[in-house]
Design a protein around this motif. Sequence first.
Motif, PDB file in Angstrom:
ATOM      1  N   TRP A   1       0.840  -1.205   0.000  1.00 11.45           N
ATOM      2  CA  TRP A   1       0.000   0.000   0.000  1.00 11.45           C
ATOM      3  C   TRP A   1       0.876   1.256   0.000  1.00 11.45           C
ATOM      4  O   TRP A   1       0.681   2.166  -0.799  1.00 11.45           O
ATOM      5  CB  TRP A   1      -0.930  -0.006   1.211  1.00 11.45           C
ATOM      6  N   ASN A   2       1.838   1.304   0.928  1.00  9.50           N
ATOM      7  CA  ASN A   2       2.702   2.482   1.025  1.00  9.50           C
ATOM      8  C   ASN A   2       3.501   2.691  -0.257  1.00  9.50           C
ATOM      9  O   ASN A   2       3.632   3.823  -0.728  1.00  9.50           O
ATOM     10  CB  ASN A   2       3.638   2.373   2.230  1.00  9.50           C
TER      11      ASN A   2
ATOM     12  N   ALA B   1      -2.969  13.362   0.583  1.00 10.85           N
ATOM     13  CA  ALA B   1      -1.514  13.386   0.787  1.00 10.85           C
ATOM     14  C   ALA B   1      -0.866  14.448  -0.096  1.00 10.85           C
ATOM     15  O   ALA B   1       0.119  15.079   0.297  1.00 10.85           O
ATOM     16  CB  ALA B   1      -0.915  12.014   0.495  1.00 10.85           C
TER      17      ALA B   1
ATOM     18  N   ILE C   1       1.089   4.092  -2.904  1.00 12.00           N
ATOM     19  CA  ILE C   1       0.777   5.504  -2.684  1.00 12.00           C
ATOM     20  C   ILE C   1       1.999   6.358  -3.019  1.00 12.00           C
ATOM     21  O   ILE C   1       1.877   7.393  -3.694  1.00 12.00           O
ATOM     22  CB  ILE C   1       0.283   5.754  -1.240  1.00 12.00           C
TER      23      ILE C   1
ATOM     24  N   ALA D   1      -7.571   4.568  -2.559  1.00  6.11           N
ATOM     25  CA  ALA D   1      -6.225   5.052  -2.916  1.00  6.11           C
ATOM     26  C   ALA D   1      -6.278   6.469  -3.468  1.00  6.11           C
ATOM     27  O   ALA D   1      -5.430   7.304  -3.127  1.00  6.11           O
ATOM     28  CB  ALA D   1      -5.572   4.106  -3.918  1.00  6.11           C
TER      29      ALA D   1
ATOM     30  N   TYR E   1      -2.219  10.078   6.225  1.00  5.44           N
ATOM     31  CA  TYR E   1      -3.210   9.698   5.216  1.00  5.44           C
ATOM     32  C   TYR E   1      -2.946   8.298   4.679  1.00  5.44           C
ATOM     33  O   TYR E   1      -3.883   7.526   4.464  1.00  5.44           O
ATOM     34  CB  TYR E   1      -3.260  10.726   4.084  1.00  5.44           C
ATOM     35  N   LYS E   2      -1.670   7.965   4.490  1.00  2.00           N
ATOM     36  CA  LYS E   2      -1.348   6.608   4.026  1.00  2.00           C
ATOM     37  C   LYS E   2      -1.823   5.568   5.032  1.00  2.00           C
ATOM     38  O   LYS E   2      -2.409   4.558   4.650  1.00  2.00           O
ATOM     39  CB  LYS E   2       0.166   6.443   3.795  1.00  2.00           C
TER      40      LYS E   2
ATOM     41  N   THR F   1      -6.691   8.849  -0.659  1.00  2.00           N
ATOM     42  CA  THR F   1      -5.421   8.928   0.058  1.00  2.00           C
ATOM     43  C   THR F   1      -4.433   9.805  -0.701  1.00  2.00           C
ATOM     44  O   THR F   1      -3.799  10.699  -0.122  1.00  2.00           O
ATOM     45  CB  THR F   1      -4.844   7.517   0.270  1.00  2.00           C
TER      46      THR F   1
ATOM     47  N   SER G   1      -4.224   5.883   7.377  1.00  2.00           N
ATOM     48  CA  SER G   1      -5.696   5.838   7.423  1.00  2.00           C
ATOM     49  C   SER G   1      -6.269   5.158   6.189  1.00  2.00           C
ATOM     50  O   SER G   1      -7.212   4.370   6.280  1.00  2.00           O
ATOM     51  CB  SER G   1      -6.264   7.251   7.555  1.00  2.00           C
ATOM     52  N   GLY G   2      -5.703   5.459   5.020  1.00  2.00           N
ATOM     53  CA  GLY G   2      -6.143   4.804   3.789  1.00  2.00           C
ATOM     54  C   GLY G   2      -5.910   3.303   3.854  1.00  2.00           C
ATOM     55  O   GLY G   2      -6.770   2.508   3.469  1.00  2.00           O
TER      56      GLY G   2
END
Length: 191
Positions: free
Chosen positions: A88-89, A165, A92, A158, A175-176, A161, A178-179
């Motif tokens: 995910w990170n 961000a 993003i 996404a 935000y990352k 997010t 929480s998303g």
Amino acid sequence: MARPKSEEKRLQLLHAAAEAVAQRGVGAPTAMISAMAGVAEGTLFRYFPTKEALLNELYLHLFGHMCAALAEALDPAQPLVQRARQQWNAYIDWGLAHPSWIRAINQLAVTDILTPQTRAAELSLFPDLGLVEATSMNSGLFQDLHPAFDDAIIIAIADATLDFATREPARAAEYKLSGFNAYARIFLPSS
């Protein structure tokens, strides 16, 4: 005698197509793509026989770049939730670094333009198939719906997010997280 095709020109066309799709969606005209690439429209069709072929190749080209970034962040020894968070990170972060590319991927991902061959190739590029399998098994809430619906939900989370961000870079990490938490509640098995 036809001139040989150049890899540089092919990439020019793909990058112009990414920008055009990011701006206008999959309806972006080939004339616009050609103009953005600085070539005649006929040149585009020397490289890609149809607009659909261009868009399928564009998707795989961009998706491959994104997956390379995800692969760099992947530690397969980690448990599923940690791997999902790493992915995910990385997703993003890649989207923040390549905003028009991520918009183009997301526009293409939820259309019917992508062929079954492209979908199969897409899956083969993803660096963590275990995560894909766990996510799809857990998302039983979507099983009777259009196959792209769960993709659209992930993209919506996404996109939100990425949007926030981008607006507040100092809070991008918040935000990352929480998303990711929203994504995990819907798509990951509860531990």
